[in-house]
Write a protein that holds these residues in place. Structure first.
Motif, PDB file in Angstrom:
ATOM      1  N   ALA A 541       4.343  -7.950   1.371  1.00  0.00           N
ATOM      2  CA  ALA A 541       4.517  -8.718   0.132  1.00  0.00           C
ATOM      3  C   ALA A 541       4.383  -7.838  -1.091  1.00  0.00           C
ATOM      4  N   GLY A 542       3.701  -6.736  -0.964  1.00  0.00           N
ATOM      5  CA  GLY A 542       3.524  -5.819  -2.077  1.00  0.00           C
ATOM      6  C   GLY A 542       2.948  -4.509  -1.586  1.00  0.00           C
ATOM      7  N   ALA A 543       3.022  -3.487  -2.453  1.00  0.00           N
ATOM      8  CA  ALA A 543       2.504  -2.167  -2.120  1.00  0.00           C
ATOM      9  C   ALA A 543       1.891  -1.543  -3.361  1.00  0.00           C
ATOM     10  N   ILE A 544       0.896  -0.686  -3.146  1.00  0.00           N
ATOM     11  CA  ILE A 544       0.328   0.127  -4.217  1.00  0.00           C
ATOM     12  C   ILE A 544       0.399   1.584  -3.778  1.00  0.00           C
ATOM     13  N   VAL A 545       1.165   2.369  -4.510  1.00  0.00           N
ATOM     14  CA  VAL A 545       1.325   3.797  -4.243  1.00  0.00           C
ATOM     15  C   VAL A 545       0.512   4.547  -5.296  1.00  0.00           C
ATOM     16  N   GLU A 546      -0.545   5.201  -4.862  1.00  0.00           N
ATOM     17  CA  GLU A 546      -1.482   5.801  -5.810  1.00  0.00           C
ATOM     18  C   GLU A 546      -1.546   7.318  -5.638  1.00  0.00           C
ATOM     19  N   ARG A 547      -1.493   8.048  -6.759  1.00  0.00           N
ATOM     20  CA  ARG A 547      -1.590   9.517  -6.808  1.00  0.00           C
ATOM     21  C   ARG A 547      -0.881  10.180  -5.625  1.00  0.00           C
ATOM     22  N   ARG A 590      12.384  -2.138  -0.866  1.00  0.00           N
ATOM     23  CA  ARG A 590      12.607  -3.487  -1.387  1.00  0.00           C
ATOM     24  C   ARG A 590      11.283  -4.133  -1.798  1.00  0.00           C
ATOM     25  N   THR A 591      10.180  -3.547  -1.420  1.00  0.00           N
ATOM     26  CA  THR A 591       8.850  -4.124  -1.614  1.00  0.00           C
ATOM     27  C   THR A 591       8.394  -3.969  -3.063  1.00  0.00           C
ATOM     28  N   PRO A 592       7.881  -5.034  -3.703  1.00  0.00           N
ATOM     29  CA  PRO A 592       7.288  -4.886  -5.033  1.00  0.00           C
ATOM     30  C   PRO A 592       6.183  -3.827  -5.003  1.00  0.00           C
ATOM     31  N   THR A 593       6.235  -2.890  -5.930  1.00  0.00           N
ATOM     32  CA  THR A 593       5.364  -1.711  -5.836  1.00  0.00           C
ATOM     33  C   THR A 593       4.698  -1.404  -7.167  1.00  0.00           C
ATOM     34  N   ASP A 653      -5.332  -7.756  -9.740  1.00  0.00           N
ATOM     35  CA  ASP A 653      -4.292  -8.513 -10.440  1.00  0.00           C
ATOM     36  C   ASP A 653      -2.958  -8.405  -9.707  1.00  0.00           C
ATOM     37  N   TRP A 654      -2.649  -7.196  -9.228  1.00  0.00           N
ATOM     38  CA  TRP A 654      -1.394  -7.006  -8.497  1.00  0.00           C
ATOM     39  C   TRP A 654      -1.364  -7.853  -7.235  1.00  0.00           C
ATOM     40  N   HIS A 658       1.124 -10.941  -6.022  1.00  0.00           N
ATOM     41  CA  HIS A 658       2.069 -10.704  -4.927  1.00  0.00           C
ATOM     42  C   HIS A 658       1.526 -11.085  -3.551  1.00  0.00           C
ATOM     43  N   LEU A 659       0.217 -11.223  -3.445  1.00  0.00           N
ATOM     44  CA  LEU A 659      -0.389 -11.616  -2.174  1.00  0.00           C
ATOM     45  C   LEU A 659      -1.607 -12.492  -2.479  1.00  0.00           C
ATOM     46  N   PRO A 660      -1.368 -13.664  -3.054  1.00  0.00           N
ATOM     47  CA  PRO A 660      -2.485 -14.488  -3.547  1.00  0.00           C
ATOM     48  C   PRO A 660      -3.365 -15.029  -2.420  1.00  0.00           C
ATOM     49  N   VAL A 661      -4.654 -14.990  -2.650  1.00  0.00           N
ATOM     50  CA  VAL A 661      -5.623 -15.510  -1.682  1.00  0.00           C
ATOM     51  C   VAL A 661      -5.593 -17.023  -1.663  1.00  0.00           C
TER      52      VAL A 661
END
Length: 665
Positions: A541-547, A590-593, A653-654, A658-661
């Motif tokens: 549903a979403g991704a976080i790409v960090e450093r 395609r994933t929100p990032t 927040d992200w 995109h992946l609400p509890v």
């Protein structure tokens, strides 16, 4: 644990032990949001089971070293310009004496065997830079001439114009008369009034030139200081170290371990009988074969060096790993399967585990028959323990505030991968029956590992209602050298399979994990693998790409490790690089990032993030970029506390968007 509860994460540094084993001194460090920095002091605990008490009251005191007779403690404290300076305090407590006034601060420190002298390393600026000419601003300095391939470092900046040198200074008596500032006075000959006296004795610079030095330890006779020498102007990448002995009387130096020996040297220790032990790893004929480097304990002997620990079953390369002399033996810390255990290694090569189980040993010291260790556990970020035949006896309770804030202890899990390979990791879940939206976390490195210690990044997500899944795929440390080297020139293959198989296995093993609602995130190499995964699997549903390490091509000329990291991990042929590059497959995402990065990251430079983010936007991906000013690659571990909290807020927040509890039943 909430984001602001990072203030409860008290780390315990490498301890120092009195020569008779009667007391230990150690430093703590924790984030302080109001001060917006890490804060900590030195502590003393009388043994065998005294109560720990503060020995100093500085803002960020660190790196304690006890004098040979145990009467004084040398340590580092920031001056008004936040430059670390050498200080000495009575081991019973009292007002410290400032020993140095180094323009760029001090790093390594060591006592001479007779306790009369202290050695230290400090960077020395090229004239005309870093404030050496009053009023000359950085943007008006002359250009830097660079001949080598390594000229800067993450968290520091340029290094080629400020090599680190070895100094010696007379050790002060903390009980002596204090220094007093002279008052203005009219002199007979019109000379200016005397300047303020900042330190009791001037330090003597023992080395000079372009070569840079790291570490310092005295030889047993006190006549020389051992230090590792690096040439920042080498025209080719070369990680091999040269160990030199610098004469204290300033009459030159001798080579103890030649660069041609082929070792990367991480730590040096000297036994009372003069035996020199090294924590080092072989780097092959190329001098840069650092992938899963087989760090071990070596002894310096006539005619060369001899390895004491096995290269396949013992890995002493954990960050902060060091050597303690324990009689005729040595203590070292070995990482294995998410733990770091304490080993005693005999000169014959015999190995005994002194402390194991669910601990990560971060530092240790030995004297007489007493051993103490700084450890992290699943419920504490840092404690000091006394090592006995029954395990570690706690001497502190720094983990109590974090426990009161709420901790979810992860469950260990091993999943059989698609090729039958066992993938080891953990699952952390909120209380309740779920199903919980699930986030796959991926660690950096790649030759690093997730461990059993209290981990704020997992705890904050669990507190917010997410199940968190994380593992040590092939390429990680702590599972043997073959495991670590298996992804060399094969990044995005076996490691990709392992993290995906572990996620599937964790979901299958626990019905509380919602496999239909998953997210993925990782930093550094974890950012690489996250970017690789979302180009090949669109379930998230979403991704976080960090450093992230996102483009091996541009990494070569921008990163502080760019001269060797990509070459060793993805190769040098264009086809090999493209086959393993997230930038080469970014059009498949395609994933929100959310792309997170730090402005002063010289390990994975900012351009890695901005170019990746721009490519996502060009491809129509729902993407955002968040850049932290003033931070480097270590934001999540040692960044400004307010930035760390803001980062957590952005992450939550992200995921809330995109992946609400709230959709969980």
């Amino acid at each position: 644990m909430r984001a602001r509860d990072i203030e409860t994460l008290v780390g315990v540094g490498r301890p120092a032990l009195a020569p008779d084993g009667s007391f230990a001194v150690f430093a703590t460090s924790r984030p302080d949001i109001a001060a917006n920095r890490a804060v900590g002091q030195l502590w003393r605990v009388d043994l065998p089971a005294g109560e720990a008490r503060r020995l100093t009251r500085g803002v960020a005191d660190s790196s304690p070293r006890l004098s040979p007779d145990g009467s004084r403690v040398a340590f580092l404290r920031g001056d008004p310009k936040n430059r670390a300076q050498l200080h000495v305090v009575d081991a019973r407590g009292g007002e410290p004496v400032q020993v140095t006034d180094a323009a760029l601060g001090v790093s390594d420190i060591a006592w001479a065997p007779d306790g009369r002298t202290l050695a230290f390393t400090a960077r020395v600026a090229e004239h005309g830079r870093y404030g050496t000419v009053e009023g000359l601003e950085p943007d008006a300095e002359s250009p830097r001439r660079i001949r080598g391939v390594r000229w800067h470092a993450n968290g520091l900046g340029y290094t080629v114009d400020r090599p680190s040198h070895v100094f010696a200074v007379d050790a002060p008596d903390p009980g002596a008369e204090p220094l007093y500032d002279p008052a203005p006075a009219v002199t007979a000959d019109g000379a200016p009034s005397p300047e303020r006296t900042r330190v009791p004795a001037e330090a003597r610079q023992l080395t000079e030139g372009e070569l840079s030095h790291s570490g310092c330890v005295f030889t047993a006779d006190g006549a020389e200081v051992l230090t590792v020498v690096e040439d920042p102007q080498l025209e080719g990448a070369d990680l091999r170290g040269e160990l030199r002995a610098i004469r204290l009387d300033g009459r030159g130096a001798r080579v103890v371990v030649e660069r041609e020996t082929g070792l990367g040297i991480q730590d040096v220790a000297v036994a009372p009988d003069g035996t020199v032990a090294l924590l080092a790893h072989p780097l092959g004929d190329s001098g840069v074969d650092f992938v899963a480097p087989a760090t071990g304990l070596w002894l310096l002997e006539a005619g060369g060096v001899r390895r004491l620990t096995d290269s396949e079953s013992v890995d002493l390369g954990e960050v902060g790993s060091h050597i303690s002399v324990a009689g005729d033996a040595f203590l070292v810390q070995d990482r294995t399967r998410g733990r770091v255990r304490l080993l005693r290694v005999e000169r014959s090569g015999g190995v005994q585990e002194l402390l194991g189980g669910d601990v990560e040993v971060n530092g240790h010291a030995a004297a007489e028959d007493v051993v103490v260790a700084a450890v992290a556990t699943p419920v504490s970020h840092g404690e000091l323990v006394r090592v006995t035949d029954r395990g570690g006896v706690p001497l502190t309770e720094f983990g109590a505030p974090a426990a009161r804030a709420g901790i979810a202890v992860p469950r260990e899990l091993t999943v059989e991968g698609r090729d039958g390979y066992p993938v080891h990791g953990w699952v952390a879940t909120p209380e309740g029956d779920g199903p919980f939206p699930t986030i796959l976390q991926i660690h950096g490195g790649p030759y690093a590992s997730y461990g059993i210690h209290l981990f704020d990044e997992t705890q904050v997500l669990v507190d917010a209602g997410y199940a968190v899944v994380y593992c040590n795929p092939r390429g990680s440390a702590g599972y043997g050298r073959a495991h670590g080297r298996s992804i060399r020139t094969r990044m995005g293959t076996l490691d990709f399979a392992d993290v995906m198989d572990f996620l599937d296995g964790a979901v299958e093993a626990d019905p509380r994990l919602d496999g239909a609602r998953v997210g993925i995130m990782g930093g550094s190499y974890g950012g690489y693998l996250t970017a690789w995964v979302i180009a090949h699997d669109h379930r998230f549903a979403g991704a976080i790409v960090e450093r992230g390490f996102l483009d091996p091509v541009s990494f070569q000329g921008t990163s502080d490790i760019g001269s060797f990291f990509g070459d060793e991990y993805v190769g040098v042929e264009h086809g090999d690089i493209m086959r393993q590059s997230p930038m080469a497959v970014v059009d498949d995402v395609r994933t929100p990032t959310l792309v997170l990065h730090s402005e002063l990251d010289f390990r994975c430079p900012l351009e890695q993030a901005t170019r990746y983010y721009s490519a996502l936007k060009r491809g129509g991906v729902d993407a955002e970029l968040l850049v932290f000013p003033g931070e480097n690659h270590e934001l999540t571990r040692s960044g400004q506390p307010r930035h760390r909290v803001e980062r957590f807020e952005a992450v939550l927040d992200w995921w809330a968007r995109h992946l609400p509890v709230r959709d969980a039943v």
